[in-house]
Write a protein that holds these residues in place. Sequence first.
Motif, PDB file in Angstrom:
ATOM      1  N   PHE A   1      -1.585 -19.417   7.019  1.00  0.00           N
ATOM      2  CA  PHE A   1      -2.358 -19.623   7.292  1.00  0.00           C
ATOM      3  C   PHE A   1      -2.474 -17.970   7.565  1.00  0.00           C
ATOM      4  N   TRP A   2      -1.216 -17.598   6.496  1.00  0.00           N
ATOM      5  CA  TRP A   2      -0.473 -15.942   6.222  1.00  0.00           C
ATOM      6  C   TRP A   2      -1.685 -15.366   5.257  1.00  0.00           C
ATOM      7  N   GLY A   3      -3.081 -16.176   5.064  1.00  0.00           N
ATOM      8  CA  GLY A   3      -3.815 -15.697   4.330  1.00  0.00           C
ATOM      9  C   GLY A   3      -4.716 -14.916   5.318  1.00  0.00           C
ATOM     10  N   LYS A   4      -4.423 -15.211   6.045  1.00  0.00           N
ATOM     11  CA  LYS A   4      -5.398 -15.313   7.444  1.00  0.00           C
ATOM     12  C   LYS A   4      -4.831 -14.180   8.254  1.00  0.00           C
ATOM     13  N   VAL A   5      -3.938 -13.708   8.436  1.00  0.00           N
ATOM     14  CA  VAL A   5      -3.114 -12.903   9.317  1.00  0.00           C
ATOM     15  C   VAL A   5      -2.960 -11.534   8.772  1.00  0.00           C
ATOM     16  N   GLN A   6      -4.019 -10.642   9.639  1.00  0.00           N
ATOM     17  CA  GLN A   6      -3.531  -9.269   9.075  1.00  0.00           C
ATOM     18  C   GLN A   6      -2.243  -8.440   8.354  1.00  0.00           C
ATOM     19  N   ASN A   7      -2.613  -7.980   7.192  1.00  0.00           N
ATOM     20  CA  ASN A   7      -1.764  -7.533   6.758  1.00  0.00           C
ATOM     21  C   ASN A   7      -1.073  -6.290   7.312  1.00  0.00           C
ATOM     22  N   VAL A   8      -0.278  -5.703   7.420  1.00  0.00           N
ATOM     23  CA  VAL A   8       0.115  -4.336   7.982  1.00  0.00           C
ATOM     24  C   VAL A   8       1.383  -3.447   7.027  1.00  0.00           C
ATOM     25  N   ASP A   9       0.758  -2.621   6.844  1.00  0.00           N
ATOM     26  CA  ASP A   9       1.357  -1.572   5.769  1.00  0.00           C
ATOM     27  C   ASP A   9       3.021  -1.059   6.118  1.00  0.00           C
ATOM     28  N   PRO A  10       3.419  -1.288   5.296  1.00  0.00           N
ATOM     29  CA  PRO A  10       4.612  -1.399   6.070  1.00  0.00           C
ATOM     30  C   PRO A  10       5.078   0.469   6.397  1.00  0.00           C
ATOM     31  N   GLU A  11       4.323   1.683   5.588  1.00  0.00           N
ATOM     32  CA  GLU A  11       4.699   2.567   6.155  1.00  0.00           C
ATOM     33  C   GLU A  11       4.369   3.021   6.907  1.00  0.00           C
ATOM     34  N   SER A  12       2.750   2.704   7.849  1.00  0.00           N
ATOM     35  CA  SER A  12       2.451   2.561   8.947  1.00  0.00           C
ATOM     36  C   SER A  12       2.714   2.617   9.129  1.00  0.00           C
ATOM     37  N   ASP A  13       2.540   3.279  10.663  1.00  0.00           N
ATOM     38  CA  ASP A  13       3.061   3.219  12.277  1.00  0.00           C
ATOM     39  C   ASP A  13       3.518   1.945  12.587  1.00  0.00           C
ATOM     40  N   ASP A  14       2.441   0.687  13.109  1.00  0.00           N
ATOM     41  CA  ASP A  14       2.024  -0.267  13.226  1.00  0.00           C
ATOM     42  C   ASP A  14       3.443  -0.805  11.954  1.00  0.00           C
ATOM     43  N   GLY A  15       3.585  -0.835  10.851  1.00  0.00           N
ATOM     44  CA  GLY A  15       4.597  -1.265  10.098  1.00  0.00           C
ATOM     45  C   GLY A  15       6.398  -0.901  10.508  1.00  0.00           C
ATOM     46  N   LEU A  16       6.132   0.255  11.201  1.00  0.00           N
ATOM     47  CA  LEU A  16       7.509   0.648  11.564  1.00  0.00           C
ATOM     48  C   LEU A  16       7.608  -0.103  12.417  1.00  0.00           C
ATOM     49  N   ALA A  17       6.818  -0.274  13.366  1.00  0.00           N
ATOM     50  CA  ALA A  17       7.243  -1.329  14.543  1.00  0.00           C
ATOM     51  C   ALA A  17       7.555  -1.998  14.143  1.00  0.00           C
ATOM     52  N   VAL A  18       6.584  -3.026  13.951  1.00  0.00           N
ATOM     53  CA  VAL A  18       6.902  -4.083  12.842  1.00  0.00           C
ATOM     54  C   VAL A  18       8.506  -4.301  12.909  1.00  0.00           C
ATOM     55  N   LYS A  19       8.969  -2.938  12.015  1.00  0.00           N
ATOM     56  CA  LYS A  19      10.184  -3.063  11.482  1.00  0.00           C
ATOM     57  C   LYS A  19      11.074  -3.423  12.432  1.00  0.00           C
ATOM     58  N   ARG A  20      11.137  -2.603  13.176  1.00  0.00           N
ATOM     59  CA  ARG A  20      12.109  -2.211  14.440  1.00  0.00           C
ATOM     60  C   ARG A  20      11.967  -3.673  15.377  1.00  0.00           C
ATOM     61  N   MET A  21      10.667  -4.456  15.369  1.00  0.00           N
ATOM     62  CA  MET A  21      11.672  -5.045  16.538  1.00  0.00           C
ATOM     63  C   MET A  21      11.677  -6.809  15.857  1.00  0.00           C
ATOM     64  N   PHE A  22      11.593  -6.310  14.328  1.00  0.00           N
ATOM     65  CA  PHE A  22      12.541  -7.663  13.167  1.00  0.00           C
ATOM     66  C   PHE A  22      14.241  -7.355  13.819  1.00  0.00           C
ATOM     67  N   ARG A  23      14.007  -6.151  13.353  1.00  0.00           N
ATOM     68  CA  ARG A  23      15.796  -5.644  13.710  1.00  0.00           C
ATOM     69  C   ARG A  23      16.019  -5.199  15.091  1.00  0.00           C
ATOM     70  N   ASP A  24      15.374  -5.117  16.426  1.00  0.00           N
ATOM     71  CA  ASP A  24      16.106  -4.974  17.219  1.00  0.00           C
ATOM     72  C   ASP A  24      15.926  -5.986  18.227  1.00  0.00           C
TER      73      ASP A  24
END
Length: 197
Positions: free
Chosen positions: A111-134
């Motif tokens: 199902f990964w191809g059916k999930v939204q792709n998040v740009d790692p440098e966008s605001d959403d991408g930074l939030a995703v990185k922060r949630m994985f880290r913290d």
Amino acid sequence: MALRALGRQLRSLNLLPAVQPARFFGAGAHHDDEHEEEEHGPAQTPTVFDKLVEVTVVDMNGIRHRVRGLQGQSLAQALVEYGFPDTYFFPNMGFYTQHIVDAHVFVPKEFWGKVQNVDPESDDGLAVKRMFRDIVQDYQRDTSFFASYITLGAEHNGMTVGIGPIKPWILHSEWAFAGVHDSRNKQFDKPTVEIWG
């Protein structure tokens, strides 16, 4: 009464043409086709049932739940509406999205191809990185993602996801996330979620 009697008399004389149901045809339609209505039938108006998406969710105790959401709704919203306890949720860490409730989920690779792709440098991408880290920390797997970033669509019907664990995370001053996943507390039972309380 007099009108009814007059109507009966006129019908008995066959002076009134038989009333036919109104039918609308395109430019090249055959008006004399008797079976046209049977073949095509009236147009169906979409209902809320046409927009339902059913996802199987395996909770942290290994119990399967059939969660129904609407197309266009986030998986996080569907999980909250289903009634999972608030030990499963934490706030999204985006600058503008801290009011959004989120959850760590495992998404099958098919199902990964059916999930939204998040740009790692966008605001959403930074939030995703922060949630994985913290929040997720060392519970992260190859299939880990966040429920608020999965917008349900017809292509997700039948998908199975698992709720992923998170590191100890204080959601309320009264109790902390300590591996207890059967709390009776539900998200939004209280007016606010005290993150740092």
